[in-house]
Design a protein around this motif. Structure first.
Motif, PDB file in Angstrom:
ATOM      1  N   ALA A 415      -6.995   5.622   4.815  1.00  0.00           N
ATOM      2  CA  ALA A 415      -6.157   4.842   5.730  1.00  0.00           C
ATOM      3  C   ALA A 415      -5.537   3.663   4.995  1.00  0.00           C
ATOM      4  O   ALA A 415      -6.249   2.877   4.360  1.00  0.00           O
ATOM      5  CB  ALA A 415      -6.985   4.335   6.909  1.00  0.00           C
ATOM      6  N   ILE A 416      -4.209   3.555   5.085  1.00  0.00           N
ATOM      7  CA  ILE A 416      -3.483   2.464   4.448  1.00  0.00           C
ATOM      8  C   ILE A 416      -2.705   1.706   5.530  1.00  0.00           C
ATOM      9  O   ILE A 416      -1.839   2.273   6.204  1.00  0.00           O
ATOM     10  CB  ILE A 416      -2.497   2.965   3.376  1.00  0.00           C
ATOM     11  CG1 ILE A 416      -3.212   3.875   2.367  1.00  0.00           C
ATOM     12  CG2 ILE A 416      -1.821   1.784   2.684  1.00  0.00           C
ATOM     13  CD1 ILE A 416      -4.284   3.194   1.549  1.00  0.00           C
ATOM     14  N   VAL A 417      -3.008   0.429   5.683  1.00  0.00           N
ATOM     15  CA  VAL A 417      -2.292  -0.425   6.626  1.00  0.00           C
ATOM     16  C   VAL A 417      -1.127  -1.082   5.886  1.00  0.00           C
ATOM     17  O   VAL A 417      -1.321  -1.723   4.856  1.00  0.00           O
ATOM     18  CB  VAL A 417      -3.218  -1.513   7.209  1.00  0.00           C
ATOM     19  CG1 VAL A 417      -2.440  -2.433   8.153  1.00  0.00           C
ATOM     20  CG2 VAL A 417      -4.396  -0.873   7.942  1.00  0.00           C
ATOM     21  N   VAL A 418       0.072  -0.892   6.401  1.00  0.00           N
ATOM     22  CA  VAL A 418       1.259  -1.480   5.789  1.00  0.00           C
ATOM     23  C   VAL A 418       1.520  -2.833   6.451  1.00  0.00           C
ATOM     24  O   VAL A 418       1.634  -2.926   7.672  1.00  0.00           O
ATOM     25  CB  VAL A 418       2.482  -0.558   5.950  1.00  0.00           C
ATOM     26  CG1 VAL A 418       3.717  -1.203   5.337  1.00  0.00           C
ATOM     27  CG2 VAL A 418       2.201   0.795   5.297  1.00  0.00           C
ATOM     28  N   VAL A 419       1.615  -3.857   5.633  1.00  0.00           N
ATOM     29  CA  VAL A 419       1.750  -5.230   6.128  1.00  0.00           C
ATOM     30  C   VAL A 419       3.106  -5.780   5.723  1.00  0.00           C
ATOM     31  O   VAL A 419       3.409  -5.893   4.538  1.00  0.00           O
ATOM     32  CB  VAL A 419       0.619  -6.124   5.566  1.00  0.00           C
ATOM     33  CG1 VAL A 419       0.757  -7.547   6.094  1.00  0.00           C
ATOM     34  CG2 VAL A 419      -0.744  -5.538   5.931  1.00  0.00           C
ATOM     35  N   GLY A 420       3.912  -6.117   6.709  1.00  0.00           N
ATOM     36  CA  GLY A 420       5.250  -6.626   6.444  1.00  0.00           C
ATOM     37  C   GLY A 420       5.315  -8.139   6.480  1.00  0.00           C
ATOM     38  O   GLY A 420       4.291  -8.834   6.430  1.00  0.00           O
ATOM     39  N   LYS A 421       6.531  -8.654   6.595  1.00  0.00           N
ATOM     40  CA  LYS A 421       6.720 -10.099   6.661  1.00  0.00           C
ATOM     41  C   LYS A 421       6.016 -10.671   7.893  1.00  0.00           C
ATOM     42  O   LYS A 421       6.000 -10.051   8.949  1.00  0.00           O
ATOM     43  CB  LYS A 421       8.211 -10.432   6.711  1.00  0.00           C
ATOM     44  CG  LYS A 421       8.967 -10.102   5.433  1.00  0.00           C
ATOM     45  CD  LYS A 421      10.439 -10.462   5.565  1.00  0.00           C
ATOM     46  CE  LYS A 421      11.210 -10.138   4.288  1.00  0.00           C
ATOM     47  NZ  LYS A 421      12.659 -10.457   4.418  1.00  0.00           N
TER      48      LYS A 421
END
Length: 692
Positions: A415-421
């Protein structure tokens, strides 16, 4: 899956009596047909009767229904007190609901929502609570007020009070506003239909969709689409990347861009975003809410305009280059496939992928139009990942950014959580993510895009990775066994493996020299592969130049147990421990030597043995660990693993039911030779061959 119902699986489109039920509580499907007097409800109802007469529909004209049950008919009804009128309206809709429930037919009911004389300040509502309890869908005839006014003048068969165009428009706006609100609060799907030349076709398409669409039907369609995506690689696929789209593959929210474009074209407010209002309503992010979102797209644009708008939106979407790079590497592999599963607009992402040259290898599962056949919800995302793992035996990587992705992430192998601005990312994700990690046991890592954005939580709970870092890429692209639950990583043909393996295979090497060779292999496998499987975390260190900087160590290193399978695995286990010195170290000659307290509070157990042949010993240890701790991550580290055993033999079959397992080897060998006597690795390591 096909993009229109005519080409879709006939078994899924076929509606039979007693199958027409609403999604929420198995009640009959009953569709209200509303509009101000003169909008053409009765005319459309008659057309629908002719168009759908061979199908399982029942049609009701509200006034005629009232006339048939009230003693004295409609004239008598008009003379009743309001309280009595309410009673008969309730009786009428209850009869309709019961008839449809008993027959399995879909009811279509033309009726009135309010009456409003021009001289009155407000209209008089004539709907009842029973209407709200019975209707599953409402179609509202959105006819221009000028046309309604003309129709009322031309209708010589009915006596209607005069009404100006201005009043009729105000009346329509009041009905639409109140119906939208009531429908949201009562789980009723609502849509405007306009008097376009294709009105009958549009209404017919919607009614047929309403007749069979349920939450179960929705999931079935989504699964069919997933299966179709996998067909081309059947027999070769081992790994599937499942990716959310909006705010994951790109910074943009395509839904917001779509409605902003609509507003711009039609002279509305830049802040017009009906989906935000919808998802903040009592419907939340439910199946019904996403179905309602589809109806909003349907009522706002026809197919041609929708496609053109999706093209405009796609031009404003810039995929993160890191994802583009990863997907292009995936595209070159026969054993890996990437699938986008989005709650957003499938058509937009089709066009984005086409622009990036990825549309032939990366497929999109999503909705946006009735013709798509389904909507994507959080539950659907999770179910598709489960299907990939359980039915298709795939090893699944999941990438997502929001609470809607958490269930999907928890079902995946990685599981990879993508974290934006910080200013654009989900505001509630931190709390939900923390709960998923601490309460539900989610093991995930995070990638920050762009790289200067602050990470979520902290990098101890959610370790950082880089999508383009070679170790991560290798862990994604590596070949795995067809048993998806065990991840296999090895360095068989690498220069490092050839150099490190040489002293281990040298008949002259024994005792301390051989133990040192095994220790070096353990350290190499730990740093090259184990860090990629478990993840790394940052921590502050003092730089040699006097300032503070960031160092790296194994994620949850203190919650990792390194188990040396005695006695052949001890030297290699020491090498692993040297790379990760804060981990617990355990000696175990047999499975029962590994006790509950060795695993309590731990997140990973690393089983280290010098050689894995049949895998019998490793399987015994894995089964023992699973009895003690059902969800702990298990990583087997070895110098040599017998290739057939770990790909399709006894070891793979034994480990298949054990999720969250990985095997790391310096080399996979086709040699089935088992050492005995002077060739036994354990005896060579400790100079005891002469005792045999």
């Amino acid at each position: 899956m096909p993009t229109n119902h005519e080409d879709a699986d006939p078994q899924l489109n076929q509606v039979t009596p007693l199958e027409s039920r609403s999604a929420s509580n198995n009640k009959a499907v009953v569709v209200g047909l509303y509009g101000v007097p003169g909008s053409g409800k009765t005319f459309l109802l008659d057309q629908l009767k002719q168009e759908l007469k061979q199908e399982y529909f029942a049609f009701y004209e509200g006034s005629q229904m009232i006339a048939s049950i009230v003693p004295g008919g409609l004239d008598a009804f008009k003379e009743l007190e309001e309280r009595e009128k309410v009673h008969w309206r309730q009786v009428a809709i209850d009869i309709i609901g019961n008839e449809c429930a008993n027959s399995g037919n879909v009811g279509v009911v033309a009726g009135h929502f309010m009456f409003w004389l021009e001289e009155e300040e407000a209209g008089g509502l004539v709907y009842t609570q029973n209407d709200l309890d019975t209707f599953t869908h409402i179609l509202y005839l959105d006819v221009p007020a000028e046309l309604v006014a003309q129709r009322r003048l031309d209708d010589t068969e009915r006596s209607r009070p005069s009404a100006s165009v201005t009043h009729l428009r105000k009346w329509q706006q009041a009905e639409e506003t109140q119906l939208r609100r009531l429908c949201c609060h009562h789980g009723i799907l609502f849509s405007l239909v306009s008097p376009h030349p294709t009105l009958l076709n549009k209404a017919t398409k919607l009614l047929r969709d309403f007749s069979h669409h349920s939450e179960n039907h929705n999931l079935s369609y989504a699964k069919i689409r997933l299966d179709e995506v996998l067909v081309a690689g059947q027999g070769q696929l081992e790994t599937v990347l499942v990716m959310d789209a909006d705010r994951t593959l790109a910074a943009e929210d395509t839904g917001a861009l779509f409605w902003k474009r609509i507003s711009s074209l039609r002279g509305g407010s830049d802040k017009y975003y009906p989906l935000k209002t919808l998802f903040n309503s009592p419907l939340g992010y439910s199946y019904t809410a996403f179905r309602q979102a589809t109806l909003l797209y349907e009522e706002t644009t026809d197919d041609q305009e929708f496609d053109a708008l999706c093209q405009d939106v796609a031009l404003g979407v810039a995929m993160y280059p890191q994802f583009v790079s990863l997907l292009k590497m995936v595209a070159k592999q026969e054993h890996i496939r990437a699938v986008i599963v989005t709650c957003g607009l499938r058509r937009v992402w089709d066009k984005v992928l086409e622009r990036e040259g990825l549309s032939k290898v990366v497929k999109v599962i999503g909705g946006g139009r009735i013709a798509d056949g389904f909507v994507i919800t959080a539950a659907v995302k999770a179910a598709l990942v489960s299907r990939l793992r359980d039915a298709h035996k795939m090893y699944v990587w999941a990438f997502g950014d929001s609470p809607l992705d958490l269930e999907m992430l928890s079902k995946a192998d990685q599981a990879i959580v993508v974290v934006g601005k910080e200013q654009t990312r989900s505001k509630i994700m931190d709390v939900d993510l923390m709960n998923a990690i601490e309460i539900d046991g989610l093991q995930a890592r995070q990638v920050v895009l762009p790289s200067n954005a602050p990470p979520r939580l902290d990098t101890t709970k959610l370790p950082l990775i880089q999508l383009t870092e070679s170790g991560f890429v290798d862990s994604v692209l590596c070949r795995r066994s067809r048993y998806a639950s065990i991840q296999i990583l090895h360095a068989t043909n690498s220069s490092a493996a050839k150099l490190l393996m040489t002293p281990m295979r040298d008949a002259k090497a024994a005792g301390p020299a051989l133990r040192e060779a095994h220790r070096r292999v353990g350290w190499y496998l730990a740093t090259e592969f184990l860090g990629g499987v478990i993840g790394l975390e940052e921590y502050p260190i003092s730089h040699v130049q006097g300032h503070h900087t960031e160092g790296y160590r194994l994620s949850y290193e203190q919650q990792t147990s390194i188990v040396a399978l005695m006695r052949g695995g001890e030297a290699m286990a020491f090498g692993v421990n040297e790379a990760f010195p804060r981990a617990m170290f355990v000696h175990a000659s047999r499975p029962n030597d590994l006790m509950l307290h060795h695993l309590q509070g731990q997140r990973t157990v690393v089983l280290v043995d010098s050689v894995v042949n049949s895998g019998k010993t490793v399987v015994q240890f894995v089964e023992h660990v699973r009895n003690l701790h059902a969800t702990i991550r298990i990583v087997v580290v070895t110098g040599v693993a017998q290739a057939q055993s770990v790909s399709s033999g006894s070891l793979a079959q034994a480990l298949a039911p054990n999720t969250n397992c990985s095997l790391i080897a310096l080399r996979l060998s086709d040699n089935k030779f088992t050492g005995r006597g002077t060739t036994d690795t354990g005896h060579r390591l400790f100079n005891t061959t002469h005792l045999l």
